[in-house]
Design a protein around this motif. Structure first.
Motif, mmCIF file in Angstrom:
data_model
loop_
_atom_site.group_PDB
_atom_site.id
_atom_site.type_symbol
_atom_site.label_atom_id
_atom_site.label_comp_id
_atom_site.label_asym_id
_atom_site.label_seq_id
_atom_site.Cartn_x
_atom_site.Cartn_y
_atom_site.Cartn_z
ATOM 1 N N LEU A 196 85.072 -31.557 -51.092
ATOM 2 C CA LEU A 196 84.603 -31.381 -52.464
ATOM 3 C C LEU A 196 84.605 -29.908 -52.867
ATOM 4 O O LEU A 196 84.879 -29.576 -54.028
ATOM 5 N N ALA A 197 84.322 -29.024 -51.921
ATOM 6 C CA ALA A 197 84.379 -27.586 -52.212
ATOM 7 C C ALA A 197 85.811 -27.165 -52.542
ATOM 8 O O ALA A 197 86.038 -26.374 -53.464
ATOM 9 N N SER A 198 86.774 -27.701 -51.803
ATOM 10 C CA SER A 198 88.175 -27.378 -52.063
ATOM 11 C C SER A 198 88.611 -27.890 -53.435
ATOM 12 O O SER A 198 89.254 -27.175 -54.213
ATOM 13 N N GLY A 201 89.759 -25.783 -56.861
ATOM 14 C CA GLY A 201 90.989 -26.063 -57.600
ATOM 15 C C GLY A 201 90.718 -26.319 -59.068
ATOM 16 O O GLY A 201 91.451 -25.844 -59.946
ATOM 17 N N ILE A 202 89.663 -27.067 -59.366
ATOM 18 C CA ILE A 202 89.295 -27.337 -60.755
ATOM 19 C C ILE A 202 88.904 -26.047 -61.473
ATOM 20 O O ILE A 202 89.335 -25.783 -62.599
ATOM 21 N N MET A 203 88.092 -25.223 -60.818
ATOM 22 C CA MET A 203 87.660 -23.973 -61.423
ATOM 23 C C MET A 203 88.848 -23.065 -61.740
ATOM 24 O O MET A 203 88.872 -22.383 -62.768
ATOM 25 N N ALA A 263 94.668 -27.211 -49.543
ATOM 26 C CA ALA A 263 95.736 -26.646 -50.369
ATOM 27 C C ALA A 263 95.272 -26.446 -51.800
ATOM 28 O O ALA A 263 95.803 -25.596 -52.522
ATOM 29 N N LEU A 264 94.281 -27.223 -52.227
ATOM 30 C CA LEU A 264 93.781 -27.131 -53.598
ATOM 31 C C LEU A 264 92.685 -26.091 -53.746
ATOM 32 O O LEU A 264 92.199 -25.841 -54.848
#
Length: 407
Positions: free
Chosen positions: A73-75, A79-81, A159-160
């Protein structure tokens, strides 16, 4: 003249092939920058599907997932941020490139030539190589790039884990291409280069450390060496530091694992999935959304990611923050800035807060029913309710449930 084979809609076949950088020049050549699809955004379902596939394969082969829920979830959150600024404007990678192209280009290669396509493929990959190398060797660039390497696992989700700040240094390495490569061709390969890395890669922020080291290092020139030399440099050492000072990995390290209950983790995943739906919807409709709506949605996404982190870390104020987030959701929903994932004339939304007696800042609440609003025909009125239940074992902070009431 537009390329008749190039389409903005991405088929399933193209979606799979773009993840491996095996698209054909004829189907990914565009005359203008505005015609280029947002391939990275369209790749979201493929990211999720392949990560779920990896999870299943890991369970079959090893009997356990390839990484922890909190780490994954941190990854995904990183990626979303990293993508949120694109809701307001083009990235600096494209803005700077277009400026150089329009004012200083030497020649203009044909946008629809396969040779231009393959040359750009090599040029973007070459530019990324030097950026990535410098990001590991120059302290100030490592400050932005290290987010990508902060995961304790090595799986597809890592990767994200992209940095918000990284693009503010990476754009420099692609500028030479703007002297002869059309922006539309560059924009296609910039995205494919990023998507391909999904396969070759399985923020207490470094900037704070740079700031502290900068002022603690004696000597005027030494201070600038802190910024532009390697992360391991200090006075008297080589540019990249000493290899013997690199910490030894013994394999006995214990990865961080959230102490949250399984029920709370399920709740967090549900809320993250709902937030992801709003995130996708915002990108899909950004051309028709008001700027204030986009801004409020971005703030809500950031608030949701923050609250999820608080819940998984079991922070003392996690329940208070989550309650506030749910109230913000209801206000945005009622004001029309957010819309439900599943809209139907026969559905309304009911918010359920389940609080915990031991959580500070959350008073005991008797079961109370508040009418928030109503809608419907003269014969049928449908009400939205906010229901507070008596204290129960935390962790189901907030759910949405469809109900219908005939009155």
């Amino acid at each position: 003249m537009k390329n008749p084979e190039a389409q903005q809609d991405v088929s399933v076949s193209q979606g799979i092939r773009m993840m491996f950088y095996v698209m054909k020049p004829s189907e990914t050549s565009f005359q203008t920058l505005e015609e280029v699809p947002d391939y990275v955004q369209k790749a979201t379902p493929y990211f999720i599907s392949l990560m779920l596939l990896e999870l299943v394969v890991s369970w079959i082969r090893k009997g356990k997932p390839s990484g922890g829920l909190d780490d994954a979830l941190a990854s995904l959150s990183a990626g979303i941020m990293s993508r949120l600024p694109r809701l307001f404007s083009r990235s600096i990678e494209l803005t700077s490139y277009v400026y150089i192209w329009e004012n200083y280009s030497l020649i203009s290669l044909p946008w629809d030539s396969p040779w231009t396509w393959y040359l750009t493929f090599l040029g973007v990959d070459f530019g990324y190589y030097w950026f990535h190398r410098m990001a590991h060797e120059v302290n100030i660039m490592w400050a932005g790039h290290q987010t990508h390497h902060s995961s304790e696992g090595y799986n597809l989700s890592t990767a994200l884990r992209q940095s918000v700040l990284q693009i503010y240094t990476s754009w420099i390495f692609y500028i030479p291409l703007a002297l002869f490569i059309p922006p539309s061709v560059y924009a296609v390969h910039l995205q494919f280069n990023l998507l391909y890395q999904f396969w070759i890669h399985t923020e207490f922020h470094h900037l704070v450390n740079i700031w502290t080291t900068f002022w603690a290092t004696p000597g005027f020139f030494n201070k600038f060496s802190v910024i532009f030399k390697g992360p391991g440099w200090s006075p008297g050492k080589p540019r990249l530091g000493l290899i013997e000072e690199i910490p030894e990995v013994e394999g006995k390290e214990v990865p961080f694992s959230s102490s949250a209950s399984q029920l709370l983790k399920i709740y967090v995943v549900v809320q993250f999935a709902l937030m992801l739906a709003f995130y996708e919807d915002t990108f899909a409709d950004k051309a028709v959304l008001a700027q204030v709506t986009v801004l409020l949605r971005v703030c809500f996404i950031i608030l949701t990611l923050t609250s999820i982190g608080f819940l998984l870390d079991q922070r003392p104020k996690a329940a208070v923050l989550e309650t506030f987030r749910c109230l913000v959701f209801l206000m945005l929903r009622r004001s029309g800035h957010l819309k439900p994932c599943l809209s139907s004339s026969s559905f309304v939304f009911e918010g359920i807060f389940l609080t915990q007696e031991s959580n500070p800042g959350l008073p005991h609440c008797k079961q109370t029913l508040y009418r928030l609003s109503h809608q419907g025909s003269p014969k049928i009125k449908r009400y939205r309710y906010l229901i507070f239940y008596p204290p129960v074992p935390f962790p189901l902070g907030f759910y949405l449930k469809s109900i219908s009431m005939d009155i």
